[in-house]
Design a protein around this motif. Structure first.
Motif, PDB file in Angstrom:
ATOM      1  N   LEU A   1      92.291   5.166  39.943  1.00  0.00           N
ATOM      2  CA  LEU A   1      92.546   6.091  38.839  1.00  0.00           C
ATOM      3  C   LEU A   1      91.378   6.114  37.870  1.00  0.00           C
ATOM      4  O   LEU A   1      90.924   7.182  37.429  1.00  0.00           O
ATOM      5  N   PHE A   2      90.849   4.942  37.538  1.00  0.00           N
ATOM      6  CA  PHE A   2      89.676   4.840  36.667  1.00  0.00           C
ATOM      7  C   PHE A   2      88.483   5.561  37.285  1.00  0.00           C
ATOM      8  O   PHE A   2      87.759   6.294  36.592  1.00  0.00           O
ATOM      9  N   SER A   3      88.274   5.374  38.589  1.00  0.00           N
ATOM     10  CA  SER A   3      87.130   5.993  39.264  1.00  0.00           C
ATOM     11  C   SER A   3      87.240   7.514  39.255  1.00  0.00           C
ATOM     12  O   SER A   3      86.245   8.210  39.010  1.00  0.00           O
ATOM     13  N   LEU A   4      88.444   8.034  39.523  1.00  0.00           N
ATOM     14  CA  LEU A   4      88.641   9.484  39.557  1.00  0.00           C
ATOM     15  C   LEU A   4      88.367  10.112  38.192  1.00  0.00           C
ATOM     16  O   LEU A   4      87.634  11.111  38.086  1.00  0.00           O
ATOM     17  N   ILE A   5      88.912   9.526  37.136  1.00  0.00           N
ATOM     18  CA  ILE A   5      88.733  10.084  35.796  1.00  0.00           C
ATOM     19  C   ILE A   5      87.280   9.950  35.359  1.00  0.00           C
ATOM     20  O   ILE A   5      86.697  10.880  34.779  1.00  0.00           O
ATOM     21  N   LEU A   6      86.663   8.792  35.624  1.00  0.00           N
ATOM     22  CA  LEU A   6      85.269   8.577  35.226  1.00  0.00           C
ATOM     23  C   LEU A   6      84.347   9.569  35.909  1.00  0.00           C
ATOM     24  O   LEU A   6      83.461  10.157  35.266  1.00  0.00           O
ATOM     25  N   PHE A   7      84.557   9.797  37.208  1.00  0.00           N
ATOM     26  CA  PHE A   7      83.695  10.724  37.941  1.00  0.00           C
ATOM     27  C   PHE A   7      83.819  12.138  37.394  1.00  0.00           C
ATOM     28  O   PHE A   7      82.820  12.827  37.186  1.00  0.00           O
ATOM     29  N   ASN A   8      85.040  12.578  37.143  1.00  0.00           N
ATOM     30  CA  ASN A   8      85.233  13.944  36.655  1.00  0.00           C
ATOM     31  C   ASN A   8      84.751  14.112  35.217  1.00  0.00           C
ATOM     32  O   ASN A   8      84.287  15.190  34.837  1.00  0.00           O
TER      33      ASN A   8
ATOM     34  N   THR B   1      95.459  16.082  33.667  1.00  0.00           N
ATOM     35  CA  THR B   1      95.767  14.829  32.975  1.00  0.00           C
ATOM     36  C   THR B   1      97.273  14.533  32.984  1.00  0.00           C
ATOM     37  O   THR B   1      97.676  13.382  33.186  1.00  0.00           O
ATOM     38  N   LEU B   2      98.092  15.571  32.797  1.00  0.00           N
ATOM     39  CA  LEU B   2      99.539  15.356  32.838  1.00  0.00           C
ATOM     40  C   LEU B   2     100.010  15.078  34.266  1.00  0.00           C
ATOM     41  O   LEU B   2     100.987  14.339  34.467  1.00  0.00           O
ATOM     42  N   SER B   3      99.317  15.646  35.251  1.00  0.00           N
ATOM     43  CA  SER B   3      99.657  15.362  36.650  1.00  0.00           C
ATOM     44  C   SER B   3      99.347  13.917  37.020  1.00  0.00           C
ATOM     45  O   SER B   3      99.947  13.366  37.945  1.00  0.00           O
ATOM     46  N   LEU B   4      98.402  13.306  36.316  1.00  0.00           N
ATOM     47  CA  LEU B   4      98.114  11.892  36.547  1.00  0.00           C
ATOM     48  C   LEU B   4      99.064  10.985  35.770  1.00  0.00           C
ATOM     49  O   LEU B   4      99.539   9.969  36.288  1.00  0.00           O
TER      50      LEU B   4
ATOM     51  N   THR C   1      84.896  21.036  33.863  1.00  0.00           N
ATOM     52  CA  THR C   1      85.451  19.735  33.492  1.00  0.00           C
ATOM     53  C   THR C   1      86.959  19.763  33.709  1.00  0.00           C
ATOM     54  O   THR C   1      87.720  20.234  32.855  1.00  0.00           O
ATOM     55  N   SER C   2      87.397  19.240  34.839  1.00  0.00           N
ATOM     56  CA  SER C   2      88.821  19.317  35.170  1.00  0.00           C
ATOM     57  C   SER C   2      89.668  18.410  34.283  1.00  0.00           C
ATOM     58  O   SER C   2      90.841  18.699  34.043  1.00  0.00           O
ATOM     59  N   THR C   3      89.090  17.317  33.768  1.00  0.00           N
ATOM     60  CA  THR C   3      89.862  16.402  32.913  1.00  0.00           C
ATOM     61  C   THR C   3      90.080  16.950  31.503  1.00  0.00           C
ATOM     62  O   THR C   3      90.758  16.307  30.704  1.00  0.00           O
ATOM     63  N   SER C   4      89.525  18.099  31.187  1.00  0.00           N
ATOM     64  CA  SER C   4      89.786  18.705  29.877  1.00  0.00           C
ATOM     65  C   SER C   4      91.047  19.566  29.908  1.00  0.00           C
ATOM     66  O   SER C   4      91.390  20.159  28.890  1.00  0.00           O
TER      67      SER C   4
END
Length: 223
Positions: free
Chosen positions: A75-82, A101-104, A93-96
């Protein structure tokens, strides 16, 4: 021409297509490099980071749960990469977006709650009333603790997306004023943009770490 300030965060803004969501999956292309016979310095660095996170998450979760650290490191790797990928020009920027984010956050929180209430019901009820609470305040504490538990996935999702939007929006606004400035002010603007880029790089690391650590702490409460 942007219709509003937040149109730069619309996945269909560039090229009028929502294919920008595929940027979330670009990280899969670099995974095979970790299986090379002679690993590079990047592989050694990432292995060191993963081992450090494994030890820290193992301390937070406890020895009872086996293999949970792999999920939180992923989970950390996925968010950090994006987060880092969004700093490059013309990459979405998909994490914006709250969609990601709610799906995670929501499935993680829901699985923790179901596991806790099914297997450790008495323990979960004990969490609703902190130790030493006066009997008069117990109904209020139950309401407060229930609300704080329910809003956890929302706070996780909003914290990540809001921090990503804030820095990117500031950089976008400053960048759009460059064509109207003199040569001296443009030099100052470039320095400010570089400093903001460094700040956003730090925010990308911190927010992915915070998301993973809070998820770990939420999972440790149900054991």
């Amino acid at each position: 021409m942007m219709a509003n300030l937040f149109s730069s965060f619309d996945p269909s803004t560039n090229w009028n297509s929502s294919i920008n969501w595929l940027s979330t999956l670009i990280g899969i292309l670099i995974i095979p490099t970790s299986f090379w016979l002679i690993p590079s310095r990047i592989n050694f660095l990432w292995t060191k980071i993963s081992l450090t996170l494994h030890k820290e998450f193992k301390t937070l979760i406890g020895p009872n749960v086996k293999g949970a650290t792999l999920m939180f490191i992923s989970l950390f790797s996925l968010i950090l990469f994006n987060n880092f990928l969004g700093l490059f020009p013309y990459i979405f920027t998909s994490t914006s977006h709250m969609v990601l984010t709610l799906s995670l956050a929501l499935p993680l929180w829901l699985s923790f709650m179901l596991f806790g209430w099914i297997n450790n019901t008495i323990h979960m009820f004990a969490h609703l009333v902190p130790q030493g609470t006066p009997p008069v305040l117990m109904p209020f504490m139950v309401c407060i603790e229930t609300i704080s538990n329910v809003i956890r996935p929302g706070t996780l999702a909003i914290r990540l997306s809001a921090n990503m939007i804030a820095g990117h929006l500031l950089m976008t606004l400053l960048g759009n004023t460059g064509s109207m400035l003199s040569i001296y002010l443009i030099n100052i603007l470039l320095i400010v943009q570089i400093l903001l880029l460094v700040l956003e790089s730090a925010v990308a690391i911190i927010q992915s770490y915070v998301f993973a650590v809070l998820s770990t702490l939420y999972s440790s409460e149900v054991n």
